[in-house]
Enzyme design. Structure first.
Site, PDB file in Angstrom:
ATOM      1  N   HIS A 267       0.821  -1.219   0.000  1.00  0.00           N
ATOM      2  CA  HIS A 267       0.000   0.000   0.000  1.00  0.00           C
ATOM      3  C   HIS A 267       0.860   1.278   0.000  1.00  0.00           C
ATOM      4  O   HIS A 267       0.743   2.087  -0.924  1.00  0.00           O
ATOM      5  CB  HIS A 267      -0.991  -0.042   1.172  1.00  0.00           C
ATOM      6  CG  HIS A 267      -1.597   1.278   1.506  1.00  0.00           C
ATOM      7  ND1 HIS A 267      -2.415   1.956   0.628  1.00  0.00           N
ATOM      8  CD2 HIS A 267      -1.487   2.065   2.608  1.00  0.00           C
ATOM      9  CE1 HIS A 267      -2.792   3.100   1.187  1.00  0.00           C
ATOM     10  NE2 HIS A 267      -2.241   3.185   2.379  1.00  0.00           N
TER      11      HIS A 267
ATOM     12  N   ASP B 166      -2.929   8.498  -0.918  1.00  0.00           N
ATOM     13  CA  ASP B 166      -3.266   7.430   0.027  1.00  0.00           C
ATOM     14  C   ASP B 166      -4.735   7.035  -0.149  1.00  0.00           C
ATOM     15  O   ASP B 166      -5.087   5.867  -0.289  1.00  0.00           O
ATOM     16  CB  ASP B 166      -3.001   7.958   1.448  1.00  0.00           C
ATOM     17  CG  ASP B 166      -3.458   7.004   2.528  1.00  0.00           C
ATOM     18  OD1 ASP B 166      -3.247   5.796   2.372  1.00  0.00           O
ATOM     19  OD2 ASP B 166      -4.020   7.480   3.539  1.00  0.00           O
TER      20      ASP B 166
ATOM     21  N   GLU C  41       1.256   5.445  12.736  1.00  0.00           N
ATOM     22  CA  GLU C  41      -0.096   5.089  13.150  1.00  0.00           C
ATOM     23  C   GLU C  41      -0.258   3.572  13.307  1.00  0.00           C
ATOM     24  O   GLU C  41      -0.903   3.113  14.232  1.00  0.00           O
ATOM     25  CB  GLU C  41      -1.093   5.630  12.115  1.00  0.00           C
ATOM     26  CG  GLU C  41      -2.553   5.372  12.428  1.00  0.00           C
ATOM     27  CD  GLU C  41      -3.091   6.249  13.551  1.00  0.00           C
ATOM     28  OE1 GLU C  41      -2.409   7.236  13.912  1.00  0.00           O
ATOM     29  OE2 GLU C  41      -4.176   5.936  14.063  1.00  0.00           O
ATOM     30  N   ASP C  42       0.340   2.816  12.425  1.00  0.00           N
ATOM     31  CA  ASP C  42       0.024   1.384  12.362  1.00  0.00           C
ATOM     32  C   ASP C  42       1.142   0.443  12.808  1.00  0.00           C
ATOM     33  O   ASP C  42       0.930  -0.756  12.903  1.00  0.00           O
ATOM     34  CB  ASP C  42      -0.375   0.997  10.930  1.00  0.00           C
ATOM     35  CG  ASP C  42      -1.656   1.695  10.489  1.00  0.00           C
ATOM     36  OD1 ASP C  42      -2.388   2.159  11.383  1.00  0.00           O
ATOM     37  OD2 ASP C  42      -1.908   1.772   9.284  1.00  0.00           O
TER      38      ASP C  42
ATOM     39  N   HIS D  85       4.152   6.766   5.400  1.00  0.00           N
ATOM     40  CA  HIS D  85       2.977   7.473   5.918  1.00  0.00           C
ATOM     41  C   HIS D  85       2.157   6.689   6.941  1.00  0.00           C
ATOM     42  O   HIS D  85       1.493   7.288   7.772  1.00  0.00           O
ATOM     43  CB  HIS D  85       2.088   7.981   4.773  1.00  0.00           C
ATOM     44  CG  HIS D  85       1.146   6.961   4.215  1.00  0.00           C
ATOM     45  ND1 HIS D  85       1.469   6.145   3.162  1.00  0.00           N
ATOM     46  CD2 HIS D  85      -0.120   6.630   4.558  1.00  0.00           C
ATOM     47  CE1 HIS D  85       0.449   5.366   2.886  1.00  0.00           C
ATOM     48  NE2 HIS D  85      -0.537   5.623   3.714  1.00  0.00           N
TER      49      HIS D  85
HETATM   50 MN    MN Z   1      -2.402   4.652   4.112  1.00  0.00          MN
END
Ligand code: MN
Length: 723
Positions: free
Chosen positions: A48, A139, A76-77, A72
Site C-alpha cells: 500500500h 493514500d 499510526e500502524d 505514511h
Molecule cells: Mn495509508
C-alpha cells in the site's frame, strides 16, 4: 510488488538530483516496520505505501514527498514513533509523516454531510505543508482502488467521505485526474444502478455514433494541419458521474443531455489556442452561451482553457476544450504540475494575471497564495517545501467527545465551545477536559482538540467570563445569564423584605395572594414586583397595601427606625448574609468592611442592591431619615475558608522596618492585606497613619490580628475604622 530499484529509477528519471539513499532507506524502513502486516485483500501491507509512492512518482513529486509516502502509515500502524522517524530521516520528513498521522486520527470522527465543509477546512488547517495533502490524496486514491476487499458498510462510508471531502479537495487543488478517478469509483459504489444505466447508455451511443466521432476528429486534425497549427486532438467521453451530476443539477433526462461527446484540442502556444478556436467556429456553428474563455479569466483553482460547443455533423452537439500542453498538465495535476512548470514564462504570465483578476471573496484564496509562493521559490522542490497553507488561520476546529466538529474563531476557549454547543451547556459549564485532561476554562483551544464540558445545574456563569469569551454568542449569553441571576437575587431579597413586613402584621406570605395583587402595582408578575422591591424601586409597604393589608405609615416608619437596634440578633426575620461575591446584589461598605461576629445592617440603594454596614458605622447616620431603606441582616454560615473585609487603622512610628513588622504580623496570623495606605502626619512628626483593609475569617480572627499589632513596639493605637 514494485522493487526497490524500480521506484528509485522512476523518481530519478524525472529528477536526476533525487536523494537515492533517502528513497532506499525509506523503502527498507517501511517494509521492515510493516513486517508481516496484511491488507484486507491478503496481500502484504507494505504494498500500500509503495503504491501510494508510485502514484506520487507519476505526479513527478520530490524525493521527500515520495519518502513520506513510503513512511505514511508507520507511526499510526506500527511501533514506529515520530521521534524515530525524525532521527533516521530528519525533521522535514518527520513533519510530513506527523501531519499524515494527525489527519489519520481524524478518521474516528463521525462524518455527516453537514460537517464536510468544516472537515475539509480542518484538513487544510492541519496540513501545514501542501505535500501532506498530496500524500493524503494519493493514500485515499489507492485505498479506493482496493476497496473491493473492504466490507460493504465500510466501503460505503469511505466512498461517501471521499465524495464529501477528498474529491472536492482534489478539485480545488486543481488535480482533476485524481478527482475524476475518485468520483468514478465512489459513484459506482454509492449509486450502482444509476452508474449502470449511464454506462450502458454511453456505450450504446458510442456504437451508434462511433463513425461520426472519428469523422469529426479527422476533420479537426486536417483543418489545424492546413493552417499550420501543431495540435493534438482527442475524443473525450464524459464520465458517468459528471453526466449524472448534470442530470441532477439541470433536472434533465439522459436523452436530453446533448453534449455527451467532446474533444480536447492541445496546442503549443497560447496564441494557437485562440487561432484554433477561430477555425472551429468558422467550420461549425457555435452554440450561443456555451463559449467560455478560462484563459483570460482562470477558475479559482487556476484551471485555464477555452470551452465552446458547436453543432457538428448530423446536427450533433460537440463540446470542445482548447488549451496548451502546460494548461493541460495543470488542469489534470494542479498543484503538482505547478511545481514542475514554475519556471516557464507562460505559467508566470498566467499567475500574474490570476493575481489581478481573482475575486478575493473566495474561501479558497489559498491557491492564489500558492501561486505567489511559486514565483518566489527557486526549484520545484523548494516550491513544495515552502508551500505552507496559510489557510483558515483565523479559525480553530475542535471536537466533542462524540466527534461532532465545532468551528470557532482563533483564540476561542472552552467557554466559547460550550456556548457553541448550546446556551444551556454554556450556562451550566463548570470545567472541562481537553484531550482527556482537566484544563482551565481560559485555555486557548487548538486545532483538533477534543473538548469535554463538565456541567453543574447549580452553576450560573460568572460575569468575568464575558471578558474571557471570544465569540459573540458566548458573550451575549453570559450577559443574559448574569442579568437573570442578579434579577433572581433581587427577587429573593424583595421576597425577604415583604415577608418580614407581613410578619409584623401577622400575615403569612402567599404566592397566590401576591399574584392577584401584582397588577395593581403595575408589574407583570410576582417575580417582577419582588425584584422591584429588592432593587428599592417599589416599597414593601406598597406591596402590603396592594395585598389589602391596613398599614399605618407612621407605625411602619417607627418600626423601621428601631430596626437597626434589632439587627444584631439573628432573628428569624433577618436576611442571612453569606458573603458578597462579585456580581452579587450584596456588597460591603467599602470604608469599614464587616466581618462575622460584628452586628450588621443593610441599606438598599435603588438599582444597585444592598450595602452591608457594621452597626457602628458612622456612615449610617445619613440614612436615619430614610427608614424604608433599612434592611435587617444577620450572618449566615460562611463557606469554609471564606474571608470578609475589615478596615483597621493605627499609628506607625517612623523607623526602619516598622512597616515590615506590621505586614509580618498580619501574614503570620493568616490575614490577607487587600489595601494599604500610609500617610505622614502634618508638621514635624515621627508618626505615620497606617490604614489597612484586611481580609479575615471572623471577628475573633480580626481581634487576634489587632492584638498582635498592639504588641509591636512600632505600633500605637490600633483600632477598627468606623466611618
Ligand atoms: Mn495509508
Amino acid at each position: 510488488m514494485m522493487r526497490q530499484y524500480e521506484l528509485v529509477e522512476r523518481v530519478t528519471r524525472y529528477d536526476p538530483d533525487a536523494d537515492e539513499d533517502l528513497l532506499n532507506r525509506a523503502y527498507v524502513y517501511a517494509m521492515k516496520a510493516h513486517g508481516n502486516q496484511k491488507r484486507e485483500s491478503g496481500e502484504a501491507y507494505f504494498n500500500h505505501p509503495l503504491e501510494v509512492a508510485a502514484i506520487l512518482a507519476d505526479m513527478k513529486l520530490d524525493d521527500a514527498t515520495i519518502a513520506a509516502a513510503l513512511l505514511h502509515d508507520t507511526v499510526e500502524d506500527t511501533g514506529s514513533t515520530t521521534q524515530d522517524i525524525s532521527e533516521k530521516f530528519g525533521p522535514e520528513i518527520a513533519a510530513l509523516v506527523d501531519g499524515l498521522t494527525k489527519i489519520k486520527q481524524l478518521d474516528r470522527v463521525t462524518r455527516e454531510a453537514t460537517q464536510a465543509e468544516n472537515l475539509r477546512k480542518l484538513l487544510l488547517a492541519m496540513s501545514r505543508d501542501v505535500r501532506v495533502l498530496l500524500v493524503k490524496l494519493a493514500d485515499r486514491l489507492h485505498n479506493l482502488r482496493t476497496l473491493e476487499w473492504v466490507k460493504p458498510e465500510k466501503r460505503a462510508r469511505i466512498a461517501q467521505e471521499t465524495m464529501d471531502i477528498y474529491a472536492p479537495l482534489a478539485g480545488r487543488m486543481g488535480m482533476q485526474l485524481i478527482r475524476d478517478e475518485m468520483e468514478d469509483i465512489c459513484f459506482r459504489i454509492l449509486n450502482p444502478d444509476a452508474n449502470k444505466i449511464i454506462t450502458d447508455r454511453l456505450s450504446r451511443l458510442h456504437q451508434e455514433s462511433g463513425n461520426i466521432l472519428l469523422e469529426i476528429e479527422q476533420e479537426l486534425r486536417r483543418t489545424f494541419e492546413e493552417k499550420g497549427i501543431d495540435a493534438n486532438v482527442f475524443g473525450r467521453e464524459k464520465r458517468p458521474y459528471s453526466i449524472w451530476r448534470k442530470m441532477e443539477r439541470k433536472h434533465l433526462s439522459l436523452d436530453q443531455l446533448s453534449d455527451i461527446f467532446g474533444f480536447r484540442v492541445i496546442v503549443s502556444t497560447l496564441d494557437e489556442c485562440y487561432r484554433a478556436m477561430g477555425l472551429v467556429h468558422r467550420r461549425w456553428r457555435a452554440v450561443p452561451g456555451r463559449f467560455k474563455d478560462y484563459i483570460s479569466t482562470p477558475k479559482q483553482n487556476d484551471y485555464r482553457s477555452i470551452h465552446t460547443t458547436v453543432v457538428g455533423p448530423h446536427h450533433m452537439r460537440v463540446e470542445m476544450q482548447i488549451r496548451t500542453k502546460i494548461m493541460h498538465e495543470i488542469a489534470e495535476r494542479g498543484v503538482a504540475a505547478h511545481a514542475l512548470y514554475k519556471d516557464t514564462a507562460e505559467v508566470k504570465q498566467a499567475d500574474s494575471g490570476a493575481r489581478e483578476g481573482t475575486a478575493e471573496s473566495s474561501a479558497y484564496r489559498w491557491l492564489r497564495h500558492l501561486m505567489e509562493v511559486l514565483q518566489e521559490g527557486d526549484s520545484p522542490k523548494e516550491f513544495l517545501e515552502h508551500t505552507r497553507l496559510e489557510l483558515f488561520h483565523d479559525q480553530v476546529f475542535c471536537f466533542t467527545p462524540k466527534g461532532q466538529l465545532i468551528a470557532l474563531p482563533r483564540g476561542a476557549t472552552p467557554i466559547d465551545f460550550a456556548y457553541a454547543l448550546h446556551t444551556s451547556i454554556g450556562d451550566s459549564c463548570v470545567g472541562c477536559r481537553i484531550n482527556g485532561r482537566h484544563a482551565p476554562l481560559v485555555t486557548q483551544l487548538n486545532n483538533g482538540d477534543e473538548v469535554e464540558i463538565i456541567r453543574s445545574d447549580a452553576q450560573t456563569p460568572p460575569p468575568a467570563w464575558e471578558a474571557i469569551a471570544v465569540t459573540g454568542k458566548a458573550k451575549a449569553a453570559i450577559r443574559r445569564a448574569t442579568r437573570a441571576a442578579v434579577r433572581k437575587q433581587f427577587a429573593g431579597l424583595g421576597k425577604d423584605i415583604v415577608s418580614k413586613l407581613l410578619e409584623r402584621h401577622k400575615v403569612e406570605f402567599s404566592d397566590k395572594a401576591l399574584a392577584v395583587a401584582v397588577p395593581r402595582l403595575g408589574h407583570k408578575n410576582s417575580d417582577d414586583a419582588l425584584a422591584a422591591v429588592g432593587r428599592g424601586e417599589l416599597s414593601g409597604v406598597d406591596v402590603l397595601k396592594a395585598l389589602g393589608i391596613a398599614v399605618d405609615e407612621k407605625d411602619v416608619r417607627a418600626a423601621k427606625r428601631k430596626a437597626p437596634l434589632k439587627a444584631g440578633k439573628e432573628g428569624a426575620s433577618a436576611i442571612p448574609v453569606r458573603g458578597a461575591a462579585a456580581g452579587s446584589v450584596l456588597r460591603f461598605h467599602r470604608q469599614t468592611g464587616a466581618v462575622p461576629g460584628e452586628r450588621i445592617v443593610g441599606i438598599i440603594t435603588p438599582n444597585e442592591g444592598i450595602t452591608i454596614f457594621p452597626i457602628f458605622a458612622t456612615a449610617l447616620e445619613q440614612f436615619d431619615n430614610q427608614p424604608e431603606r433599612w434592611v435587617d441582616l444577620a450572618w449566615g454560615t460562611p463557606e469554609e475558608g471564606q474571608r470578609f473585609p475589615a478596615r483597621i487603622t493605627m499609628e506607625l512610628i517612623n523607623e526602619v522596618g516598622s512597616l515590615a513588622q506590621v505586614t509580618h504580623v498580619i501574614g503570620e496570623l493568616g490575614g490577607n492585606i487587600d489595601e494599604l495606605t500610609l500617610q505622614k502626619r502634618e508638621g514635624i512628626s515621627d508618626f505615620f497613619d497606617l490604614t489597612i483593609l484586611v481580609e479575615v475569617f471572623d471577628n475573633r480572627h480580626l481581634n487576634d490580628i489587632m492584638n498582635g499589632l498592639k504588641g509591636k513596639s512600632s505600633v500605637n493605637k490600633v483600632r477598627r475604622v468606623t466611618g
